[in-house]
Design an enzyme around this catalytic site. Structure first.
Site, short mmCIF file in Angstrom:
data_model
loop_
_atom_site.label_atom_id
_atom_site.label_comp_id
_atom_site.label_asym_id
_atom_site.label_seq_id
_atom_site.Cartn_x
_atom_site.Cartn_y
_atom_site.Cartn_z
N SER A 198 43.30 50.60 45.71
CA SER A 198 43.09 49.97 44.39
C SER A 198 42.15 50.84 43.29
CB SER A 198 42.11 48.81 44.88
OG SER A 198 41.60 48.19 43.59
N TYR A 211 35.57 44.34 49.74
CA TYR A 211 37.00 44.68 49.35
C TYR A 211 36.93 46.19 48.66
CZ TYR A 211 41.19 44.74 46.50
OH TYR A 211 42.56 45.14 45.93
#
Ligand code: NAD
Ligand code: MG
Length: 305
Positions: A198, A211
């Protein structure tokens, strides 16, 4: 028969400016429970259902895609099938059955074999089962896409429960180790592993601490596993894709202010899953023969250096 799309027909966009090809925020506020489903998305997402055209780049290959029911994984599954690959998708929850069956229908419409397996990939046993089923049905694994993930927005450090810290690592990175280790003996030379990281690996969002840390770990894991497998002469390439903000069920189910999602890119909008899938096709194909240990950003112009 695959679901008919109601919005975003995915036909060739009228504007040539990529910034204007898909809806821009603000979007309606429509929160969902985790893991979220496609049918409740507003606007509906584009997975390339009406637009993706294959060129047999993955002919004769077989692929595993975790989180292949919805979002980025769904778009990758549709693209891979149209490029000639048989596809096993894994997903988490009963509420995602409809999304998973829709993906299966698109894979079969492309004339390829489709398998859907439901269950929690934080369990090593479940990861082994995914590999066993793929080997039994396909005979080999040419492409492993580690794409499923968990995230939750938390404003303060004290708001993050221990179980959530542990779960985020278990789903996002431990599963990657279990799946890669179990798959490797069944991956012939020329195979490829692609992990979804990401933009959070580069620019961690303060509301996504666990995350973002897993996504940075995935970058390091990708670079290291790439060296291990090539130096041992396995002929298996390992790469990653780093999406920016992409309009998927993950967003309304975990981001409270999703009305404005994606307005922090130069495009002033989120990407659609259909705009991310070609990166996976490229990295999985023989065209990327000399590429391993790399991360390909698909961020709508957000910079990742
Ligand atoms: P998504 O919700 O459509 O897909 C994630 C999938 O993961 C779900 O469909 C779910 O079935 C699966 N999953 C979650 N927990 C699981 C578990 N314990 N066991 C098995 N499967 C599980 O969302 P998406 O945005 O397409 O996410 C795909 C990947 O893209 C993720 O790795 C996510 O971190 C990454 N990503 C997304 C964005 C974004 O803005 N949407 C940005 C960067 C990276
Ligand atoms: Mg889903």
């Amino acid at each position: 028969m695959a679901q008919e799309k109601t919005k975003h027909e995915g036909s060739r966009p009228s504007s040539e400016d990529p910034a204007d090809r898909y809806p821009k925020p603000p979007f309606p506020r429509k929160p969902q429970d985790v893991p979220g489903t496609e049918s409740e998305m507003d606007p509906q997402a584009d997975h390339g259902e009406q637009s993706y055209q294959g060129k047999n780049r993955l002919g004769g290959k077989s692929a595993i895609i975790t989180g292949g029911d919805s979002g980025i994984g769904k778009a990758v599954a549709i693209a891979f099938a149209r490029e000639g690959a048989d596809v096993l998708i894994s997903y988490l929850d009963d509420v995602e059955d409809r999304d998973a069956q829709d993906t299966v229908a698109y894979i079969r419409e492309a004339g390829r074999k489709a398998i859907a397996i439901k269950g929690d990939i934080s369990s090593e046993r479940h990861c082994q089962k995914i590999i066993e089923v793929a080997v039994k049905e396909f005979g080999k694994i040419d492409i492993l896409i580690n794409n499923a993930a968990y995230q939750m927005s938390r404003e303060k450090l004290q708001d993050i429960p221990t179980w959530e810290w542990e779960k985020t690592f278990a789903v996002n990175i431990h599963s990657m180790f279990y799946l890669c280790r179990a798959a490797e003996p069944h991956m012939p030379p020329g195979s490829s592993i692609i992990n979804t990281t990401s933009v959070n690996a580069y620019e961690p969002n303060p509301t996504l601490l666990p995350y973002a840390a897993t996504k940075a770990a995935i970058q390091n894991f990708t670079a290291n596993l790439s060296q291990i497998l090539l130096e041992q002469g396995k002929g298996i390439r390992v790469n990653a894709v780093a999406p920016g903000p992409i309009w998927t069920p993950l967003i309304p189910s975990t981001i409270p202010d999703h009305e404005h999602f994606g307005d922090n890119t130069p495009f002033e909008r989120p990407g659609q899953p259909a705009e991310v899938a070609p990166a996976y096709v490229f990295l999985a194909s023989d065209e990327a023969n000399y590429i391993s240990g790399a991360t390909l950003p698909v961020t709508g112009g957000r910079i990742t250096i």
